[in-house]
Write an enzyme that holds these catalytic residues in place. Structure first.
Site, PDB file in Angstrom:
ATOM      1  CE  LYS A  24      -4.049   2.021   0.672  1.00  0.00           C
ATOM      2  NZ  LYS A  24      -3.727   2.877  -0.492  1.00  0.00           N
ATOM      3  CE  LYS A  81       3.816   6.698   6.145  1.00  0.00           C
ATOM      4  NZ  LYS A  81       3.443   7.617   5.039  1.00  0.00           N
ATOM      5  CE  LYS A  83       4.890   7.515  -1.458  1.00  0.00           C
ATOM      6  NZ  LYS A  83       4.327   7.770  -0.126  1.00  0.00           N
TER       7      LYS A  83
HETATM    8  N1  GLU Z   1       0.840   8.894   0.298  1.00  0.00           N
HETATM    9  C1  GLU Z   1       0.374   8.777   1.643  1.00  0.00           C
HETATM   10  C2  GLU Z   1       1.507   8.355   2.556  1.00  0.00           C
HETATM   11  O1  GLU Z   1       2.652   8.564   2.256  1.00  0.00           O
HETATM   12  C3  GLU Z   1      -0.857   7.909   1.757  1.00  0.00           C
HETATM   13  C4  GLU Z   1      -0.696   6.487   1.346  1.00  0.00           C
HETATM   14  C5  GLU Z   1      -1.995   5.723   1.293  1.00  0.00           C
HETATM   15  O2  GLU Z   1      -3.032   6.261   1.641  1.00  0.00           O
HETATM   16  O3  GLU Z   1      -1.928   4.556   0.882  1.00  0.00           O
HETATM   17  O4  GLU Z   1       1.286   7.888   3.637  1.00  0.00           O
END
Ligand code: GLU
Length: 428
Positions: free
Chosen positions: A68, A92, A104
């Protein structure tokens, strides 16, 4: 710089992992991005020519679930940066206990130079090239720097056209009318705000006594500033990519936002309905903003802005990382020694991916939650994650970043160890 950002991310995992006695097999597994895809994205430009943009998608680690993470459109996007960002997503998601691994994506492009139609074609081209990497069960993108809900909608649409079925769970951060979740728009800023509320409680802060400087006025920075201002915090400095403003008295954040929507600039104004007047202020650069003597500094723009080059001049008491990777690993210890507390990105900006998770769950169950429900669930997850990390940091005298990585690596480690490690296979 970019290559070193990935090396920097790896160094942090190794250093913290070793100090927390995380199994070497787990650390080793986090040293290797599982799968990275580079693609040429052909886009028909408005003048009829075809331009080939470079796009990336990295699925870093899927020990805890499907990968994700967002997709960014930025001129500096490159492969090692995408890998670093995907590694941070792995940490995270584990920090907040989501059933996800990290991924990513990105495209090397200055989206401000594209027309709206070119932007749509680029978004669709990205999905055409990545359609066999992403899927609701495998890898789920979302917005990131310079991508937004409209782009997510185009991407979902393209994916559905390719697979010939409805698949709203393939991407999060979509418009509400296309299966997005209430509360996703401000979730990143809200998560950071909830972390600051935890600090407020622990230190008995009076919000009006606390000064805040925000670098970056995109989705994360703006909503964090707005919520803090609503609670009575003094937001004394705000910037965007072009520069910033400072006032000891604090700014009216909604006015600055309105003006930014109108003129595309961060300007020191106070607006009464549609009438805006300039207020007293100083102009300052992004570099100067980082060095202000404030209680809370919120870097909410890009990575690598605090490092050896400016560490001696950083005066804030707290750094709350809304951007991904704003502090380089070689100053982690210096900050800790200086008594500057960092609420790390993997916790402070995890509200975004947490509500993305809610969106995905809603898409898969076909049920839409109310805003209050989203806020309550986000509040519970952020509070638990914050306090798990806070308690570990206190008990083991670690920094919040160190504790956050430790919690995450232990969780990822449990999933890896459940498959059996060297110790298991070598046991009698
Ligand atoms: N781009 C955001 C982050 O760096 C959100 C990622 C997401 O919602 O999957 O956390």
């Amino acid at each position: 710089m970019s290559d070193s950002i990935f090396q920097d991310a790896l160094t942090r995992v190794r250093t913290i992992g070793e100090s927390a006695k995380v199994s070497p097999e787990v650390i080793e597994s986090l040293m290797h991005p599982m799968r990275t895809m580079t693609a040429s994205l052909p886009v028909r430009m408005d003048d009829g020519s075809t331009h080939y943009f470079t796009g990336y998608r990295c699925r870093y680690n899927n020990a805890l679930g499907p990968t994700k993470g967002g997709i960014r459109f930025h001129p500096d996007v490159n492969l090692p940066e995408v890998q670093a960002l995907a590694l941070w997503m792995s940490i995270k998601c584990a920090v907040v206990g989501l059933p996800y691994g990290g991924g990513k994506g990105g495209v090397t492009v200055d989206p401000k130079k594209l027309s709206r139609m070119e932007l749509e074609r680029l978004s669709r081209s990205y999905v055409r090239q990545m359609a066999d990497v992403i899927s609701p069960e495998r890898d789920i993108p979302a917005p990131d720097v310079y991508t937004n809900e409209r782009i997510m909608g185009w991407m979902m649409d393209e994916y559905e056209a390719i697979t010939r079925k409805k698949a709203p769970g393939v991407i999060t951060g979509k418009p509400i009318s296309l299966g997005g979740s209430l509360g996703r728009d401000d979730a990143t800023g809200r998560g950071a705000y909830l972390c600051i509320l935890e600090l407020e409680q622990k230190h008995n802060w009076i919000p009006s006594d606390i000064s805040v400087a925000v670098q970056g006025f995109g989705n994360g920075g703006y909503h964090a500033a707005r919520l803090l201002h609503e609670r009575g915090y003094k937001v004394v400095a705000i910037s965007d990519s072009k520069g910033g403003i400072f006032s000891q008295n604090g700014f009216d954040v909604p006015s600055i936002y309105e003006e930014k929507q109108r003129s595309r600039q961060v300007r020191a104004v106070y607006c009464n309905h549609s009438v805006c007047e300039q207020v007293e202020h100083q102009i300052l650069s992004n570099a100067e903003l980082l060095e202000l003597d404030v209680d809370i500094l919120i870097p909410a723009a890009l990575d690598g802005v605090i490092g050896k080059h400016n560490i001696d001049n950083i005066k804030a008491n707290y750094i709350v990382e809304v951007a991904n990777g704003p502090v380089l690993s070689d100053v982690d210890d210096i900050l800790h020694e200086k008594g500057i507390h960092v609420i790390p990105d993997v916790l402070a900006n995890a509200g975004g991916v947490t509500v993305s998770y809610f969106e995905w769950v809603q898409n898969r169950s076909g049920y839409a939650w109310e805003l209050q429900d989203v806020h309550e669930r986000l509040g519970k997850i952020m509070s638990k994650a914050f306090n798990d990390i806070w308690d570990l940091a206190k008990a083991e005298k670690r920094s919040m970043r160190n504790a956050a990585y430790t919690v995450a690596m232990r969780r990822i480690g449990q999933a890896i160890e459940a498959h059996g490690t060297r110790d298991y296979f070598n046991a009698d």
